[in-house]
Scaffold this motif. Structure first.
Motif, PDB file in Angstrom:
ATOM      1  N   VAL A   1       0.926  -1.183   0.129  1.00  0.00           N
ATOM      2  CA  VAL A   1       0.007  -0.122  -0.080  1.00  0.00           C
ATOM      3  C   VAL A   1       1.054   1.083  -0.022  1.00  0.00           C
ATOM      4  O   VAL A   1       1.841   1.426   0.816  1.00  0.00           O
ATOM      5  CB  VAL A   1      -0.987  -0.006   1.048  1.00  0.00           C
ATOM      6  N   ALA A   2       0.796   2.007  -1.205  1.00  0.00           N
ATOM      7  CA  ALA A   2       1.672   3.181  -1.164  1.00  0.00           C
ATOM      8  C   ALA A   2       0.779   4.528  -1.295  1.00  0.00           C
ATOM      9  O   ALA A   2       1.473   5.659  -0.944  1.00  0.00           O
ATOM     10  CB  ALA A   2       2.356   3.185  -2.401  1.00  0.00           C
ATOM     11  N   ALA A   3      -0.479   4.578  -1.408  1.00  0.00           N
ATOM     12  CA  ALA A   3      -1.278   5.643  -1.366  1.00  0.00           C
ATOM     13  C   ALA A   3      -2.835   5.243  -1.197  1.00  0.00           C
ATOM     14  O   ALA A   3      -3.070   4.329  -1.251  1.00  0.00           O
ATOM     15  CB  ALA A   3      -1.216   6.297  -2.873  1.00  0.00           C
TER      16      ALA A   3
ATOM     17  N   ARG B   1       8.516   7.519   0.958  1.00  0.00           N
ATOM     18  CA  ARG B   1       9.342   6.812  -0.114  1.00  0.00           C
ATOM     19  C   ARG B   1       9.092   7.110  -1.523  1.00  0.00           C
ATOM     20  O   ARG B   1       9.842   6.717  -2.177  1.00  0.00           O
ATOM     21  CB  ARG B   1       9.704   5.409   0.296  1.00  0.00           C
ATOM     22  N   HIS B   2       7.658   7.228  -1.779  1.00  0.00           N
ATOM     23  CA  HIS B   2       7.227   7.650  -3.103  1.00  0.00           C
ATOM     24  C   HIS B   2       6.982   9.031  -3.466  1.00  0.00           C
ATOM     25  O   HIS B   2       6.423   9.270  -4.629  1.00  0.00           O
ATOM     26  CB  HIS B   2       5.897   6.734  -3.445  1.00  0.00           C
ATOM     27  N   GLN B   3       7.411   9.672  -2.502  1.00  0.00           N
ATOM     28  CA  GLN B   3       6.934  11.113  -2.970  1.00  0.00           C
ATOM     29  C   GLN B   3       7.828  11.785  -3.910  1.00  0.00           C
ATOM     30  O   GLN B   3       9.024  11.429  -3.747  1.00  0.00           O
ATOM     31  CB  GLN B   3       6.758  11.945  -1.498  1.00  0.00           C
ATOM     32  N   GLY B   4       7.358  12.824  -4.469  1.00  0.00           N
ATOM     33  CA  GLY B   4       8.261  13.575  -5.632  1.00  0.00           C
ATOM     34  C   GLY B   4       8.614  12.777  -6.624  1.00  0.00           C
ATOM     35  O   GLY B   4       9.125  12.995  -7.759  1.00  0.00           O
ATOM     36  N   LYS B   5       7.730  11.641  -7.190  1.00  0.00           N
ATOM     37  CA  LYS B   5       7.653  10.986  -8.056  1.00  0.00           C
ATOM     38  C   LYS B   5       6.179  11.159  -9.089  1.00  0.00           C
ATOM     39  O   LYS B   5       5.953  10.543 -10.299  1.00  0.00           O
ATOM     40  CB  LYS B   5       7.613   9.367  -7.974  1.00  0.00           C
ATOM     41  N   GLY B   6       5.446  12.079  -8.605  1.00  0.00           N
ATOM     42  CA  GLY B   6       4.212  12.501  -9.202  1.00  0.00           C
ATOM     43  C   GLY B   6       3.247  11.441  -8.978  1.00  0.00           C
ATOM     44  O   GLY B   6       1.703  11.687  -9.377  1.00  0.00           O
ATOM     45  N   TYR B   7       3.239  10.739  -8.050  1.00  0.00           N
ATOM     46  CA  TYR B   7       2.235   9.935  -7.280  1.00  0.00           C
ATOM     47  C   TYR B   7       1.108  10.612  -6.723  1.00  0.00           C
ATOM     48  O   TYR B   7       0.083  10.059  -6.844  1.00  0.00           O
ATOM     49  CB  TYR B   7       2.675   8.682  -6.491  1.00  0.00           C
TER      50      TYR B   7
ATOM     51  N   LEU C   1      -2.645  10.036  -7.642  1.00  0.00           N
ATOM     52  CA  LEU C   1      -3.699   9.687  -6.829  1.00  0.00           C
ATOM     53  C   LEU C   1      -4.861  10.627  -7.032  1.00  0.00           C
ATOM     54  O   LEU C   1      -6.022  10.216  -6.920  1.00  0.00           O
ATOM     55  CB  LEU C   1      -3.122   9.873  -5.423  1.00  0.00           C
ATOM     56  N   LEU C   2      -4.570  11.976  -7.164  1.00  0.00           N
ATOM     57  CA  LEU C   2      -5.640  12.742  -7.168  1.00  0.00           C
ATOM     58  C   LEU C   2      -6.519  12.622  -8.469  1.00  0.00           C
ATOM     59  O   LEU C   2      -7.924  12.832  -8.574  1.00  0.00           O
ATOM     60  CB  LEU C   2      -5.273  14.448  -7.076  1.00  0.00           C
ATOM     61  N   ALA C   3      -5.692  12.366  -9.624  1.00  0.00           N
ATOM     62  CA  ALA C   3      -6.486  12.080 -10.899  1.00  0.00           C
ATOM     63  C   ALA C   3      -7.304  10.946 -10.727  1.00  0.00           C
ATOM     64  O   ALA C   3      -8.452  10.735 -11.245  1.00  0.00           O
ATOM     65  CB  ALA C   3      -5.172  11.872 -12.004  1.00  0.00           C
ATOM     66  N   ALA C   4      -6.812   9.743 -10.116  1.00  0.00           N
ATOM     67  CA  ALA C   4      -7.543   8.637  -9.823  1.00  0.00           C
ATOM     68  C   ALA C   4      -8.913   8.699  -8.939  1.00  0.00           C
ATOM     69  O   ALA C   4      -9.951   8.205  -9.296  1.00  0.00           O
ATOM     70  CB  ALA C   4      -6.725   7.395  -9.239  1.00  0.00           C
TER      71      ALA C   4
ATOM     72  N   SER D   1      -2.326  23.079  -7.943  1.00  0.00           N
ATOM     73  CA  SER D   1      -1.587  22.669  -9.113  1.00  0.00           C
ATOM     74  C   SER D   1      -2.329  21.598  -9.865  1.00  0.00           C
ATOM     75  O   SER D   1      -2.094  21.432 -10.926  1.00  0.00           O
ATOM     76  CB  SER D   1      -0.162  22.523  -8.934  1.00  0.00           C
ATOM     77  N   CYS D   2      -3.084  21.062  -8.860  1.00  0.00           N
ATOM     78  CA  CYS D   2      -3.812  19.715  -9.380  1.00  0.00           C
ATOM     79  C   CYS D   2      -5.418  20.149  -9.826  1.00  0.00           C
ATOM     80  O   CYS D   2      -6.476  19.279 -10.290  1.00  0.00           O
ATOM     81  CB  CYS D   2      -4.067  18.857  -8.433  1.00  0.00           C
TER      82      CYS D   2
END
Length: 174
Positions: free
Chosen positions: A72-74, A100-106, A110-113, A143-144
């Motif tokens: 689980v990452a988000a 550990r996954h921040q800064g990768k566009g995730y 997530l917001l798009a999903a 920005s989103c």
């Protein structure tokens, strides 16, 4: 590698524990998701149980992102309004991406999903969320596509003498 998102996943012990670990890791890294460090998964458990109860009642839906290892990452919880005059928009709660996954566009993914999931629900015209001021979150959400529509100064007390604004953001879906 991108995250794999699932809307309304089956709640299993692995998913529950993954969300608890994510929530603790995000909180302990300084994330603004309802707790301040240090916090343990056990301290977070009652809050997650409330989310799961709302899911069981049909008021809340879960969006979860898994990384390439299946961890689980988000997460984001989409909560429907129960007030009859406000059923045309929903709340987005507990929006988290593992440090550990921040800064990768995730976060954007997530917001798009979440937006895609909301668009798939009957009658939903907007997503509303709140965020803790003082961390730059308003800029990220802006920005989103989210717009700041309100702010309550000093509404969030992180610690004695450390009050933050509660910033209300809205994303129209029309």
């Amino acid at each position: 590698m991108a995250l794999t998102f699932t809307f309304d996943p089956a709640v299993t012990p692995d998913l529950r524990d993954g969300i608890l670990d994510l929530w603790a890791d995000v909180s302990n890294a300084g994330g603004a998701v309802g707790f301040v460090p240090p916090v343990t998964p056990e301290a977070i458990r009652p809050e997650l149980v409330k989310h799961f109860a709302a899911m069981a009642e049909g008021r809340t839906r879960l969006l979860v992102g898994h990384d390439e290892r299946g961890k689980v990452a988000a997460t984001a919880f989409l909560t429907l309004n129960t007030h009859r005059l406000m059923t045309h928009w929903l709340w987005l709660y507990t929006v988290m991406v593992h440090p550990r996954h921040q800064g990768k566009g995730y976060g954007r993914d997530l917001l798009a999903a979440a937006e895609d999931a909301a668009r798939g629900l009957d009658g939903i015209e907007a997503i509303r969320l709140t965020c803790r001021g003082g961390l730059g979150l308003e800029r990220f959400y802006g920005s989103c596509g989210y717009k700041e529509v309100g702010r309550i100064p000093g509404a969030i007390r992180v610690a004695p003498g450390d009050d933050r604004d509660d910033v209300i953001m809205l994303l129209p879906l029309g």
